[in-house]
Design an enzyme around this catalytic site. Structure first.
Site, mmCIF file in Angstrom:
data_model
loop_
_atom_site.group_PDB
_atom_site.id
_atom_site.type_symbol
_atom_site.label_atom_id
_atom_site.label_comp_id
_atom_site.label_asym_id
_atom_site.label_seq_id
_atom_site.Cartn_x
_atom_site.Cartn_y
_atom_site.Cartn_z
ATOM 1 N N GLU A 340 0.796 -1.229 0.000
ATOM 2 C CA GLU A 340 0.000 0.000 0.000
ATOM 3 C C GLU A 340 0.836 1.292 0.000
ATOM 4 O OE1 GLU A 340 -4.033 -1.361 2.219
ATOM 5 O OE2 GLU A 340 -2.280 -1.191 3.515
HETATM 6 C C1 ACM Z 1 -2.000 -5.412 4.086
HETATM 7 O O1 ACM Z 1 -3.059 -5.884 4.534
HETATM 8 N N1 ACM Z 1 -1.917 -4.133 3.796
HETATM 9 C C2 ACM Z 1 -0.825 -6.254 3.860
#
Ligand code: ACM
Length: 537
Positions: A340
């Site tokens: 992310e």
């Molecule tokens: C995640 O759940 N951002 C690895």
């Protein structure tokens, strides 16, 4: 009373000697018991019942191999657990010829039928229990099976003192996957050393062998780095919702590592980057790469932070961080996060992952990263952890990487069970206990073969939980199912059979005050309030 200390070297010699010294004073007429009717989780590879029993009582002693590292400690762990559960004092490697009538022998041997390093054989007869294992880890898994075979009630009619009957027979067992893990996010909310140890204890009972600690995120930095002290002086003092946060000193981290190692569980440290780095940048704004002034952050949004992937200082910093953690972390793996990073330009992200992978290797470790790292030219020794994009896992596997299976829709412990769950999130799915169990890590990603899969890990993110009771509400009973998905072969798994064995875990969970979620999918013997909100402890 005569106490003789034994140095056990020759297995056969010792067994013969002990059995000779322990011929029962009184013949016991054991009732019929059936080892095949056990409720073991994970389900073992092979169970053969012989329909009699071993009588565990105060005249039992434990003997272990004393030349191979760790076997005596496994014996002591079993003795400790028998004391806790049954209030029995069972000696380890000392022999009192006047009282010992039956033995539990924990033996090292290289000639096992099964090949895994964690394989064990368990032979239960009237007067002896023999656990054969190649490694202390195998012996440790074997004694978890033995613990699970202890009956809840003693039989008080067979002898003068209470006796716990363990059904006789033979178990041959080994894991399907070498990596069977759980993860705890100690960054969104901090969990104390004792809370972490408590979780590790529960995982050990179900034969987990890996515990991944998500040590850093936007809301907090949780591990002391001596060369960059503000990480903990400033970066550790926050958490989601505005609590006081916290961190592990390096000594405390070593204490967790050692505690897990005694349970044959490996700790994998994660420093999440280049995104999820607000806490580090708040402590040292020079690291920040999103072009905005850095504030502390106690919310739950993701994807707004990034390190500056083009700055030498960032890599000098990361070299120190990885070096200091690698020095106190015996695992061969170092988790670099990589998820992310929405405000890192793609070319910067790739540059960053490739540089950090080299830093990790320089400090003697193999990198693990969330599936996004497959965008970079990662080394085949680097592991990709699948969480949201099967195609990324395939891309990593095409580069020779092994894949760790943690699909959020199936394996995320922080997903709510249903819309009424009092903790957890549901952005990926609602995961009821059957939903968490009914999938196969080997076939989940079409095109990925078994030999490309390292294992399975169940992550527990902590946006909505901040203490053991809340942690356990989300982790149990689902973690028990993930233990079976990691250990037991697909052809031996079946929800209808599993859910009965799961219901039989209730006495263990209750005795240990585990705040499990009493899912209506399971026919629990004792009812429990399903939606009870937990008081903060
Ligand atoms: C995640 O759940 N951002 C690895």
């Amino acid at each position: 009373m005569k106490q003789l200390a034994f140095k056990l070297t020759q297995t056969l010699f010792v067994i013969l000697l002990v059995v000779a010294c322990t011929s029962p004073k009184k013949k016991i007429d054991y009732p019929k018991t059936d080892l095949a009717q056990n409720s073991l989780i994970p389900k073992p590879a092979k169970v053969i019942a012989t329909n009699s029993a071993f009588g565990l009582d105060s005249s039992t002693a434990i003997f272990t191999n004393q030349t191979f590292k760790g076997f005596e400690e496994v014996g002591s762990y079993l003795s400790e657990k028998l004391k806790e559960k049954l209030n029995l004092d069972i000696p380890v490697n000392t022999f009192d010829s006047e009282t010992v009538e039956r033995i539990i022998f924990i033996n090292q041997t290289d000639s096992l039928e099964l090949q895994s390093e964690e394989a064990y054989e368990l032979y239960i007869k009237n007067d002896s229990i023999l656990i054969n294992a190649k490694t202390a880890a195998g012996a440790f898994r074997g004694i978890q099976t033995l613990r699970q075979l202890l009956p809840e009630k003693s039989n008080d009619t067979l002898s003068d003192a209470p006796m716990w009957l363990i059904p006789s027979g033979k178990i041959l067992d080994e894991p399907n996957f070498d990596y069977r893990g759980a993860m705890l996010d100690v960054a969104r909310h901090f969990f104390t050393v004792d809370e972490v140890k408590r979780f590790i204890d529960l995982l050990a009972y179900y034969k987990f062998n890996t515990f991944h600690m998500h040590l850093t995120d936007d809301q907090g930095w949780r591990i002391e780095i001596k060369s960059w002290p503000k990480l903990t002086e400033i970066g550790a003092q926050t958490e989601v919702g505005g609590g006081k946060g916290g961190f592990y000193t390096q000594e405390e981290f070593k204490e967790i590592v050692a505690y897990a190692a005694e349970r044959h569980i490996e700790i994998i440290p994660e420093v999440d980057m280049p995104g999820h780095t607000n806490a580090a940048s708040f402590a040292y704004p020079v690291l920040n790469g999103n072009g905005l002034p850095v504030q502390n952050y106690i919310g739950t949004r993701v994807g707004f932070s990034t390190f500056d992937a083009r700055k030498d200082t960032v890599y000098a910093f990361l070299d120190d961080v990885v070096r200091e953690i690698a020095a106190i972390s015996p695992s061969k793996y170092f988790h670099i996060g990589g998820d992310e990073s929405h405000v890192t330009k793609k070319k910067d992200y790739i540059h960053f992952v490739e540089k950090v992978e080299k830093i990790v290797q320089k400090h003697g470790k193999q990198a693990i990263g969330w599936n996004e790292i497959a965008q970079a030219a990662i080394d085949s020794s680097t592991v990709g952890q699948l969480w949201n994009e099967p195609e990324s896992a395939l891309a990593a596997a095409a580069k020779g990487s092994k894949i760790l299976m943690s699909p959020a829709k199936k394996a995320y412990l922080d997903m709510q069970y249903d819309s009424l769950s009092v903790h957890g999130l549901h952005w990926a799915a609602y995961i009821e206990v059957d939903e968490g169990y009914n999938w196969d890590p080997e076939t989940y990603v079409e095109g990925l073969s078994k030999d490309q899969i390292l294992g399975i890990e169940a992550p527990l993110w902590s946006e909505t939980i901040s203490n053991s009771a809340e942690l356990e509400y989300l982790a149990f009973p689902r973690a028990i199912g993930y233990a079976e998905l990691g250990w037991t072969k697909a052809e031996d798994r079946n929800w209808e059979d599993y859910k009965k064995r799961l219901a039989d875990q209730q006495p263990f969970l209750d005795e240990n005050d585990v705040n499990y979620y009493p899912s209506s999918k399971v026919d629990w013997k004792k009812k429990k309030d399903i939606y009870k909100k937990i008081e903060k402890n």
